[in-house]
Design an enzyme around this catalytic site. Structure first.
Site, mmCIF file in Angstrom:
data_model
loop_
_atom_site.group_PDB
_atom_site.id
_atom_site.type_symbol
_atom_site.label_atom_id
_atom_site.label_comp_id
_atom_site.label_asym_id
_atom_site.label_seq_id
_atom_site.Cartn_x
_atom_site.Cartn_y
_atom_site.Cartn_z
ATOM 1 N N LYS A 283 -9.133 -2.169 1.953
ATOM 2 C CA LYS A 283 -8.826 -1.117 2.689
ATOM 3 C C LYS A 283 -10.290 0.607 2.824
ATOM 4 O O LYS A 283 -10.289 1.111 3.022
ATOM 5 C CB LYS A 283 -7.847 -0.488 3.403
ATOM 6 C CG LYS A 283 -6.589 -1.283 3.737
ATOM 7 C CD LYS A 283 -6.527 -2.513 4.818
ATOM 8 C CE LYS A 283 -5.817 -3.234 5.299
ATOM 9 N NZ LYS A 283 -6.148 -3.436 6.784
ATOM 10 N N ASP B 86 -9.240 -8.866 9.737
ATOM 11 C CA ASP B 86 -9.422 -8.155 9.740
ATOM 12 C C ASP B 86 -9.834 -6.416 9.668
ATOM 13 O O ASP B 86 -9.687 -5.429 10.370
ATOM 14 C CB ASP B 86 -7.901 -7.814 8.415
ATOM 15 C CG ASP B 86 -7.517 -6.332 7.855
ATOM 16 O OD1 ASP B 86 -6.971 -6.076 8.417
ATOM 17 O OD2 ASP B 86 -7.971 -6.022 6.857
ATOM 18 N N SER C 74 -0.351 -2.817 12.713
ATOM 19 C CA SER C 74 0.617 -3.792 11.443
ATOM 20 C C SER C 74 1.172 -4.900 12.484
ATOM 21 O O SER C 74 2.023 -4.032 13.018
ATOM 22 C CB SER C 74 1.277 -3.806 10.130
ATOM 23 O OG SER C 74 0.912 -2.220 10.133
ATOM 24 N N ALA C 75 1.498 -5.834 11.919
ATOM 25 C CA ALA C 75 2.940 -6.650 12.569
ATOM 26 C C ALA C 75 2.863 -6.891 14.635
ATOM 27 O O ALA C 75 3.758 -6.569 14.698
ATOM 28 C CB ALA C 75 3.905 -6.143 12.179
ATOM 29 N N CYS C 76 1.814 -7.242 14.336
ATOM 30 C CA CYS C 76 1.116 -7.619 15.903
ATOM 31 C C CYS C 76 0.720 -9.288 16.133
ATOM 32 O O CYS C 76 0.089 -9.263 17.310
ATOM 33 C CB CYS C 76 0.638 -6.155 16.824
ATOM 34 S SG CYS C 76 1.304 -5.197 16.600
ATOM 35 N N ASN D 191 5.947 -8.539 1.955
ATOM 36 C CA ASN D 191 5.032 -8.809 1.840
ATOM 37 C C ASN D 191 4.662 -9.050 0.762
ATOM 38 O O ASN D 191 2.974 -9.317 0.823
ATOM 39 C CB ASN D 191 4.377 -6.770 1.511
ATOM 40 C CG ASN D 191 3.540 -6.585 1.715
ATOM 41 O OD1 ASN D 191 2.387 -6.457 3.112
ATOM 42 N ND2 ASN D 191 2.897 -5.489 0.972
ATOM 43 N N HIS E 297 -11.040 -1.093 12.039
ATOM 44 C CA HIS E 297 -9.872 -1.982 11.596
ATOM 45 C C HIS E 297 -9.566 -3.484 12.805
ATOM 46 O O HIS E 297 -8.515 -3.382 13.317
ATOM 47 C CB HIS E 297 -8.541 -0.785 11.372
ATOM 48 C CG HIS E 297 -7.482 -1.774 11.040
ATOM 49 N ND1 HIS E 297 -6.384 -1.769 10.548
ATOM 50 C CD2 HIS E 297 -7.526 -3.166 10.220
ATOM 51 C CE1 HIS E 297 -5.552 -2.557 10.608
ATOM 52 N NE2 HIS E 297 -6.084 -3.050 10.078
ATOM 53 N N ARG F 283 1.565 -12.273 -0.016
ATOM 54 C CA ARG F 283 0.902 -12.398 0.282
ATOM 55 C C ARG F 283 0.071 -13.935 -0.258
ATOM 56 O O ARG F 283 0.554 -14.293 -1.218
ATOM 57 C CB ARG F 283 -0.523 -11.012 0.060
ATOM 58 C CG ARG F 283 0.109 -9.870 0.407
ATOM 59 C CD ARG F 283 -0.491 -9.742 2.117
ATOM 60 N NE ARG F 283 0.068 -8.099 2.881
ATOM 61 C CZ ARG F 283 -0.829 -7.747 3.572
ATOM 62 N NH1 ARG F 283 -2.019 -8.090 4.443
ATOM 63 N NH2 ARG F 283 -0.541 -6.572 4.242
ATOM 64 N N TYR G 98 -1.237 -3.581 -7.114
ATOM 65 C CA TYR G 98 -1.091 -4.433 -5.799
ATOM 66 C C TYR G 98 -2.011 -4.748 -5.401
ATOM 67 O O TYR G 98 -2.968 -3.612 -4.991
ATOM 68 C CB TYR G 98 -0.101 -4.088 -5.105
ATOM 69 C CG TYR G 98 0.198 -4.233 -3.757
ATOM 70 C CD1 TYR G 98 0.035 -5.419 -3.435
ATOM 71 C CD2 TYR G 98 -0.360 -3.808 -2.431
ATOM 72 C CE1 TYR G 98 0.751 -6.023 -2.112
ATOM 73 C CE2 TYR G 98 -0.373 -4.556 -1.138
ATOM 74 C CZ TYR G 98 -0.553 -5.416 -1.352
ATOM 75 O OH TYR G 98 -0.276 -5.805 0.320
ATOM 76 N N GLY G 99 -2.788 -5.529 -4.466
ATOM 77 C CA GLY G 99 -3.687 -5.800 -3.749
ATOM 78 C C GLY G 99 -4.314 -5.053 -3.178
ATOM 79 O O GLY G 99 -5.880 -4.179 -2.366
ATOM 80 N N ARG H 284 0.939 -1.248 -0.425
ATOM 81 C CA ARG H 284 0.124 -0.164 -0.254
ATOM 82 C C ARG H 284 0.958 1.134 -0.089
ATOM 83 O O ARG H 284 2.001 1.212 0.259
ATOM 84 C CB ARG H 284 -0.753 -0.267 1.429
ATOM 85 C CG ARG H 284 -2.042 -1.210 1.144
ATOM 86 C CD ARG H 284 -3.009 -1.004 2.525
ATOM 87 N NE ARG H 284 -2.237 -1.655 3.366
ATOM 88 C CZ ARG H 284 -2.267 -0.392 4.445
ATOM 89 N NH1 ARG H 284 -1.840 1.558 4.339
ATOM 90 N NH2 ARG H 284 -1.899 -0.570 5.820
HETATM 91 C C1 OXD Z 1 -2.793 -3.552 6.585
HETATM 92 C C2 OXD Z 1 -2.691 -5.238 6.159
HETATM 93 O O1 OXD Z 1 -1.903 -3.181 6.804
HETATM 94 O O2 OXD Z 1 -4.529 -5.698 6.642
HETATM 95 O O3 OXD Z 1 -3.352 -3.886 7.833
HETATM 96 O O4 OXD Z 1 -2.768 -5.347 5.087
HETATM 97 MN MN MN Z 2 -4.677 -4.328 8.328
#
Ligand code: OXD
Ligand code: MN
Length: 593
Positions: A209, A280, A251-253, A372, A229, A374, A200-201, A72
């Site tokens: 999003k 999500d 992110s990353a948690c 990243n 979110h 997916r 990209y997705g 993103r």
């Molecule tokens: C984010 C995702 O970045 O879900 O939050 O891809």
């Molecule tokens: Mn997300």
């Protein structure tokens, strides 16, 4: 063109895009398998997707994006509200007139020589009062095939829409995948999204999003509901009762891991089960009985592949075993399978990396899969998918959980004092970056409710909307608010709490709070567990003293935290709700007492 709908607004929208973008052909995605098969064949023929091993990974494909188009792009994401103030200080803003002019120039003839696909999609079960409909136009088969997984697509969506004008107009055009001309634009007042020069997705699956968070958060504010979110999970207790919670993390948690948590052995034996409703996004609205109900508007998981393995998240891994699209992972051309860093310790000797180059396990120094990279996996594949996943009324929410990555500041868990205090706790959410090598604590990045890049309007108004939603719910029906921090570290920078499935021990404490069966210790920041009330049975090398250590609230650290919060709050000027400023003052006063 066959007539798939008589909805004049839909037909006008499609026709206006035909005139501007000038496609060779228009194809309506009716949801039929025959059409999807035809598109798969076309995309395989052009190399857009690669068919994977039908025995090992039935119905699965691999896709590689352009090298400059792998994530993103927040810097090129815009909220184009008519007034700049309505985008707020946390979003990029452009005057819609100006942005439409820029985009129309890019979209002119953008579909020339290409096919325009018309994707009618529903966010949420088709026909649910909590669901919303969108039409995405795109020139990418990859987008069509991903939208099929991530949303509900087809003729039944158009039928459910009927003559209504309540649909989001999404336009996506790949153009030249030119970074300089890449724009992800939202026009909340027009119910419209335009995304150009990306494939990209996160930039092009407009249901996710763009719609389900940015546009929907704006709609929710106007219509009295919330787009968050948040993952949604259900915990079944030994007595059969299921408690649902919604949780927001930056992110990353480990959000997907928490959503698909596997209970520790002792809990499994006792009869606990965990069910995933969503990983999500949550759409939340007051239900007929006065409680808040949530649906997951999505129909699949767009998960990060690296790090996903049988230990970290077996349910996610299992979800990717069929009818899944992999993007930018490593490819084993001999077996026609996929691989990514952290899947296992035995990568195939020779692979094609995400850039399309040869990659050798014993000599390549670069990553095989993009960090990243997916998987787009259908929710129905998930072994622990909730039986309420398709529910049109959603699931009743008993708790909101906020969290972040904090080395020292936040305790393992604490409960907010009430709804207003809970909104405060969400608004001050933050994560730290840690310099792994030195163990040094890095910068604090505030990310209120994990919505910083996803709130479609002024974040001060967003906080107010949270407060207003609380005022709509009777006290005895309000969800509780908790904050968690799985990431406290020791002197050497190692995580103290084991995390993953053991996080259920913390959720279990929350359930006891909700059911009123345990007390807690009041601290300046909120209610912290008595260490004895968190079940650590079966945890190796983890003593009650260790637990006490990570439940500790250090007043001096929090005094510094309050300064940071007040500084952050200044951003919102007079749009910051007074209640939240008061919460910050009250916290400071309690710390100084
Ligand atoms: C984010 C995702 O970045 O879900 O939050 O891809
Ligand atoms: Mn997300």
């Amino acid at each position: 063109m066959a007539n798939f709908t008589n909805n004049k607004q839909v037909l006008d929208f499609v026709q206006s895009r035909v005139e501007l973008c000038n496609p060779d052909k228009v194809v309506w995605i009716d949801g039929s398998e025959a059409l999807y098969k035809q598109l798969e064949n076309e995309a395989m023929a052009t190399g857009e997707i690669i068919k994977l091993n039908e025995e090992l990974l039935p119905g699965c494909f691999l896709h590689r994006t352009a090298l400059n188009d792998v994530a993103r792009v927040e810097g090129r994401t815009f909220i184009c509200s008519r007034e700049e103030i309505n985008a707020g200080p946390t979003n990029n803003w452009k005057d819609p007139k100006e942005m439409y002019a820029t985009l129309n120039a890019i979209l002119k003839d953008a579909y020339k020589g290409r096919t325009m696909y018309v994707i009618p999609f529903s966010m949420g079960p088709v026909g649910s009062p909590l669901s919303k409909i969108g039409i995405e136009l795109t020139d990418s088969i990859y987008v069509v095939l991903n939208m099929k997984i991530m949303t509900r697509v087809g003729q039944n969506v158009l039928d459910a829409l009927g003559d209504s004008n309540d649909f989001v107009r999404g336009t996506h055009a790949r153009c030249e995948i030119d970074e300089e001309k890449r724009y992800i634009c939202h026009f909340p007042e027009d119910n419209a999204i335009i995304s150009v020069n990306s494939g990209y997705g996160g930039n092009v699956l407009l249901g996710k999003k763009c719609f389900a968070l940015r546009i929907a958060s704006y709609q929710g504010r106007n219509e009295g509901w919330m787009a968050e979110h948040m993952l949604i999970l259900g915990i079944k207790k030994p007595d059969g009762k299921i408690i649902y919670m919604a949780a927001a993390f930056p992110s990353a948690c480990g959000k997907t891991n928490l959503a698909m948590l596997i209970p520790p052995e002792g809990y499994k034996k006792a009869g606990y089960e965990v069910f995933t409703v969503g990983d999500d996004i949550a759409w939340i609205k007051k239900g007929a009985d006065g409680r808040l109900y949530a649906i997951n508007p999505e129909n699949g998981f767009f998960g990060v592949a690296p790090g996903t393995n049988v230990k970290s998240n077996p349910n996610a891994l299992e979800s990717t075993k069929k009818n899944t699209i992999f993007t930018n992972v490593g490819y084993d051309p001999e077996n026609k399978t996929v691989w990514w860093e952290g899947l296992d310790k035995n990568p195939p000797k020779h692979m094609i990396d995400w850039k399309g180059n040869d990659w050798y396990a014993d000599s390549s120094t670069e990553k095989c899969a993009h960090p990243n990279s997916r998987f787009t996996a259908p929710a129905v594949n998930c072994p622990c998918l909730s039986s309420e996943f398709e529910s049109k009324v959603g699931v009743p929410i008993s708790a909101f959980i906020f969290g972040g990555r904090r080395a020292k500041t936040a305790p393992l868990v604490y409960e907010a004092r009430n709804w207003t205090n809970g909104v405060f706790v969400g608004s001050i959410m933050a994560s730290e970056t840690t310099a792994a090598a030195s163990g040094a604590v890095g910068v604090v990045r505030r990310d209120p409710m994990a919505m910083l890049p996803f709130c479609g309007y002024h974040m001060g108004d967003y906080f107010q909307h949270w407060l207003d939603m609380g005022a709509m719910i009777d006290d005895d029906k309000k969800p509780r608010f908790f904050n968690v921090n799985w990431f406290r570290t020791d002197e050497e920078g190692h995580f103290i709490w084991p995390g993953f499935g053991d996080n259920l021990r913390v959720l279990d404490w929350m359930i006891k709070r909700i059911e009123g069966t345990v007390d807690a210790v009041e601290t300046p920041i909120g209610f912290v567990p008595n260490a004895e009330d968190i079940n650590i049975e079966g945890l190796d090398d983890f003593s009650i003293d260790t637990l006490k250590g990570i439940l500790n609230v250090d007043k001096e650290t929090w005094k510094g935290e309050v300064e940071g919060i007040k500084e952050f709050y200044k951003k919102f000027g007079n749009k910051l709700p007074k209640e939240l400023a008061k919460e910050a003052d009250a916290l400071e006063a309690r710390l100084n007492k």
